[in-house]
Design a protein around this motif. Structure first.
Motif, mmCIF file in Angstrom:
data_model
loop_
_atom_site.group_PDB
_atom_site.id
_atom_site.type_symbol
_atom_site.label_atom_id
_atom_site.label_comp_id
_atom_site.label_asym_id
_atom_site.label_seq_id
_atom_site.Cartn_x
_atom_site.Cartn_y
_atom_site.Cartn_z
ATOM 1 N N VAL A 110 -40.841 -53.754 7.398
ATOM 2 C CA VAL A 110 -40.561 -54.102 6.003
ATOM 3 C C VAL A 110 -39.499 -53.182 5.428
ATOM 4 O O VAL A 110 -38.554 -53.624 4.756
ATOM 5 N N ILE A 111 -39.618 -51.890 5.697
ATOM 6 C CA ILE A 111 -38.627 -50.932 5.210
ATOM 7 C C ILE A 111 -37.273 -51.191 5.863
ATOM 8 O O ILE A 111 -36.222 -51.135 5.204
ATOM 9 N N MET A 112 -37.275 -51.502 7.155
ATOM 10 C CA MET A 112 -36.024 -51.803 7.860
ATOM 11 C C MET A 112 -35.336 -53.031 7.259
ATOM 12 O O MET A 112 -34.106 -53.100 7.194
ATOM 13 N N SER A 113 -36.142 -54.004 6.823
ATOM 14 C CA SER A 113 -35.566 -55.233 6.257
ATOM 15 C C SER A 113 -34.849 -54.990 4.936
ATOM 16 O O SER A 113 -34.026 -55.807 4.512
ATOM 17 N N LEU A 114 -35.150 -53.866 4.277
ATOM 18 C CA LEU A 114 -34.507 -53.546 3.007
ATOM 19 C C LEU A 114 -33.137 -52.900 3.196
ATOM 20 O O LEU A 114 -32.389 -52.724 2.234
ATOM 21 N N ILE A 115 -32.817 -52.531 4.452
ATOM 22 C CA ILE A 115 -31.540 -51.884 4.753
ATOM 23 C C ILE A 115 -30.582 -52.926 5.315
ATOM 24 O O ILE A 115 -30.834 -53.494 6.386
ATOM 25 N N PRO A 116 -29.509 -53.241 4.608
ATOM 26 C CA PRO A 116 -28.575 -54.284 5.063
ATOM 27 C C PRO A 116 -27.985 -53.980 6.436
ATOM 28 O O PRO A 116 -27.642 -52.834 6.747
ATOM 29 N N GLY A 117 -27.905 -55.021 7.262
ATOM 30 C CA GLY A 117 -27.244 -54.888 8.558
ATOM 31 C C GLY A 117 -28.103 -54.365 9.678
ATOM 32 O O GLY A 117 -27.637 -54.240 10.820
ATOM 33 N N ILE A 118 -29.370 -54.043 9.416
ATOM 34 C CA ILE A 118 -30.255 -53.506 10.456
ATOM 35 C C ILE A 118 -31.210 -54.597 10.924
ATOM 36 O O ILE A 118 -31.929 -55.191 10.120
ATOM 37 N N ALA A 119 -31.187 -54.855 12.236
ATOM 38 C CA ALA A 119 -32.094 -55.856 12.796
ATOM 39 C C ALA A 119 -33.519 -55.311 12.766
ATOM 40 O O ALA A 119 -33.754 -54.120 12.987
ATOM 41 N N HIS A 120 -34.487 -56.190 12.502
ATOM 42 C CA HIS A 120 -35.877 -55.748 12.424
ATOM 43 C C HIS A 120 -36.797 -56.849 12.938
ATOM 44 O O HIS A 120 -36.501 -58.035 12.794
ATOM 45 N N PRO A 121 -37.906 -56.457 13.558
ATOM 46 C CA PRO A 121 -38.854 -57.459 14.060
ATOM 47 C C PRO A 121 -39.643 -58.087 12.923
ATOM 48 O O PRO A 121 -39.814 -57.484 11.859
ATOM 49 N N GLN A 122 -40.119 -59.311 13.128
ATOM 50 C CA GLN A 122 -40.984 -59.985 12.161
ATOM 51 C C GLN A 122 -42.437 -59.675 12.510
ATOM 52 O O GLN A 122 -42.882 -59.958 13.619
ATOM 53 N N ILE A 123 -43.156 -59.057 11.588
ATOM 54 C CA ILE A 123 -44.550 -58.688 11.811
ATOM 55 C C ILE A 123 -45.449 -59.547 10.942
ATOM 56 O O ILE A 123 -45.275 -59.619 9.725
ATOM 57 N N ASN A 124 -46.429 -60.216 11.557
ATOM 58 C CA ASN A 124 -47.399 -61.001 10.806
ATOM 59 C C ASN A 124 -48.207 -60.074 9.894
ATOM 60 O O ASN A 124 -48.585 -58.974 10.303
ATOM 61 N N PRO A 125 -48.466 -60.480 8.664
ATOM 62 C CA PRO A 125 -49.176 -59.594 7.723
ATOM 63 C C PRO A 125 -50.576 -59.206 8.163
ATOM 64 O O PRO A 125 -51.124 -58.208 7.700
ATOM 65 N N LEU A 126 -51.171 -59.992 9.066
ATOM 66 C CA LEU A 126 -52.509 -59.653 9.546
ATOM 67 C C LEU A 126 -52.485 -58.592 10.637
ATOM 68 O O LEU A 126 -53.521 -58.013 10.977
ATOM 69 N N THR A 127 -51.296 -58.336 11.188
ATOM 70 C CA THR A 127 -51.188 -57.392 12.305
ATOM 71 C C THR A 127 -51.723 -56.021 11.942
ATOM 72 O O THR A 127 -52.478 -55.399 12.706
ATOM 73 N N GLY A 128 -51.338 -55.519 10.770
ATOM 74 C CA GLY A 128 -51.789 -54.197 10.349
ATOM 75 C C GLY A 128 -53.295 -54.123 10.185
ATOM 76 O O GLY A 128 -53.921 -53.129 10.558
ATOM 77 N N ILE A 129 -53.897 -55.192 9.637
ATOM 78 C CA ILE A 129 -55.349 -55.218 9.440
ATOM 79 C C ILE A 129 -56.071 -55.213 10.789
ATOM 80 O O ILE A 129 -57.018 -54.451 11.003
ATOM 81 N N VAL A 130 -55.605 -56.071 11.708
ATOM 82 C CA VAL A 130 -56.243 -56.177 13.025
ATOM 83 C C VAL A 130 -56.108 -54.876 13.804
ATOM 84 O O VAL A 130 -57.078 -54.393 14.423
ATOM 85 N N LEU A 131 -54.921 -54.270 13.784
ATOM 86 C CA LEU A 131 -54.716 -53.011 14.498
ATOM 87 C C LEU A 131 -55.602 -51.903 13.940
ATOM 88 O O LEU A 131 -56.169 -51.104 14.697
ATOM 89 N N SER A 132 -55.733 -51.838 12.625
ATOM 90 C CA SER A 132 -56.592 -50.822 12.014
ATOM 91 C C SER A 132 -58.056 -51.066 12.354
ATOM 92 O O SER A 132 -58.817 -50.121 12.606
ATOM 93 N N PHE A 133 -58.441 -52.337 12.349
ATOM 94 C CA PHE A 133 -59.822 -52.713 12.690
ATOM 95 C C PHE A 133 -60.155 -52.265 14.112
ATOM 96 O O PHE A 133 -61.143 -51.560 14.352
#
Length: 425
Positions: A378-401
């Motif tokens: 998400v932070i990378m997406s705010l910086i113009p010109g920088i490629a960034h992966p698309q992360i599903n919003p549930l990923t963080g919840i599942v990984l923490s779980f």
């Protein structure tokens, strides 16, 4: 710890949660989504997003219903007293401060536009200051005022929104709305992240309000019937108004609904009742961060509102979308850790819950894992010109779980080995 007095019925709880969504940011969210999606995809994103929010709220809310404690106190078992105070309460406090500022900013801009109709001009910063102070003064009187304000504001805002929707539909046909295509593209994953972010704090701190409910089923019914209809309706109205009036500025759009006074009153009530909730929950979090006794909650509530008002004066509204994206990534993993601890490790049994003093590294590490993986793109997406992966919003919840279940086993094994060596000595 003293247990909350539990005499709240599910309809009352549903009204509080629906009231948090029948708000100006929900309309803004509708405009944000439809700027990059078709109307149909916007509504689908809203439905899926708020369904996910409801799942989080149910798991979070029931914990507080069982224990009769707010979220930050329940979190002391899985993050430790110090961990909950410094990290979890800190995040919630910052989120509430930001939301308070956004709401006060919207209200301030709306009031300035209203006064211009009568030839009176005042700075937006002064208007934001005035309304911020009015809102926080109301908030210090607690949950009872939140309910009363919600009972007034929600029906009025719904009526104005429905009238605005009717008014808009008289100028365009349904086929035009259905065939609408945005000038830019927003992916479903990004849309869900923004939707989750818009109510991420509300979902995680659901226990601040469900602690007053006596039964688990009250939480389930309140979440389903309070959150989904209200959330989808407001996003839908915001999207349609944005399409019809070609304007994502909700203050400007509302001035066209009925008379200026009608629209501005809706904006004022809508932001006011949500900011009472922001200040109330922010005050609880601030108490926990600095270990302030509960008897000073009114003071800490006032401080949260005061700082939020300063943010409004500085124009935090200009950072609405980035703020929602980051909050939508960082905060939900808290629920992943708490759900793993309460529902898996302790089998949903309130009698197995206990206070853990100090810092519980397994909980913080699990949250850190999920939050980092979700937030960095998400932070990378705010910086113009920088490629960034698309992360599903549930990923963080599942990984923490999952991370907590793994780290907790390792922590328990380490503690057991240390105790065994101590016995041998």
């Amino acid at each position: 710890m003293k247990k909350a007095r539990q005499n709240q019925n599910w309809i009352s709880l549903a009204f509080v949660w629906a009231g948090a969504l029948v708000s100006i940011p929900s309309l803004l969210l509708g405009g944000t989504l439809v700027a990059g999606m078709s109307l149909g995809m916007t509504l689908l994103t809203a439905l899926i997003g708020y369904a996910l929010v409801v799942v989080i709220m149910v798991f979070q809310g029931i914990q507080s219903t069982d224990l009769g404690q707010p979220t930050v106190k329940v979190a002391e078992q899985v993050f430790g007293t110090k961990g909950s105070q410094t990290v979890i309460s800190g995040l919630i406090m910052i989120g509430c401060l930001g939301w308070f500022g956004i709401q006060a900013n919207v209200c301030g801009e709306a009031f300035v536009s209203f006064l211009k109709v009568f030839g009176v001009a005042i700075p937006t910063s002064l208007s934001s200051l005035l309304w911020g102070l009015i809102m926080v003064t109301t908030a210090i009187y607690g949950i009872r005022v939140i309910r009363y304000l919600t009972y007034i504001a929600v029906p009025y805002l719904v009526i104005v929104c429905l009238y605005g929707l009717y008014q808009a539909l008289t100028t365009v046909s349904i086929s035009e709305l259905v065939s609408y295509q945005p000038s830019s593209t927003l992916s479903l994953g990004t849309g869900l992240t923004v939707t989750l972010g818009s109510f991420a704090i509300g979902a995680v701190i659901a226990g601040d309000y469900s602690q007053y409910s006596p039964r688990r089923q009250d939480v389930v019914k309140a979440a389903i019937f309070g959150v989904i209809p209200a959330g989808v309706l407001m996003i839908g109205v915001g999207a349609v108004l944005t399409i019809v009036y070609h304007n994502a500025n909700i203050s400007g759009v509302f001035s066209k609904i009925g008379s200026p006074a009608v629209g501005v009153l809706a904006l004022v009530l809508g932001t006011w009742k949500v900011n009472v909730i922001n200040a109330f929950s922010g005050g609880i979090a601030l108490n926990n961060v600095f270990n302030v006794p509960a008897k000073y909650h009114r003071l800490t509530t006032f401080l949260v509102g005061l700082v939020g008002t300063v943010l409004a004066i500085l124009g935090i509204m200009n950072y609405f979308t980035p703020a929602m994206n980051i909050l939508g990534a960082m905060i939900p993993p808290i629920a992943g850790v708490m759900s793993a601890a309460y529902w898996v490790t302790h089998h949903g049994n309130q009698n197995e819950w206990g206070l853990f003093k100090g810092v519980r590294w397994s909980g913080l590490a699990a949250w850190g894992l999920g939050a980092t993986v979700a937030t960095v793109p998400v932070i990378m997406s705010l910086i113009p010109g920088i490629a960034h992966p698309q992360i599903n919003p549930l990923t963080g919840i599942v990984l923490s779980f999952l991370g907590y279940l793994i780290f907790q086993r390792f922590e328990a094994s380490t503690t057991s080995n240390a105790a065994q060596k101590q016995d041998e000595i």
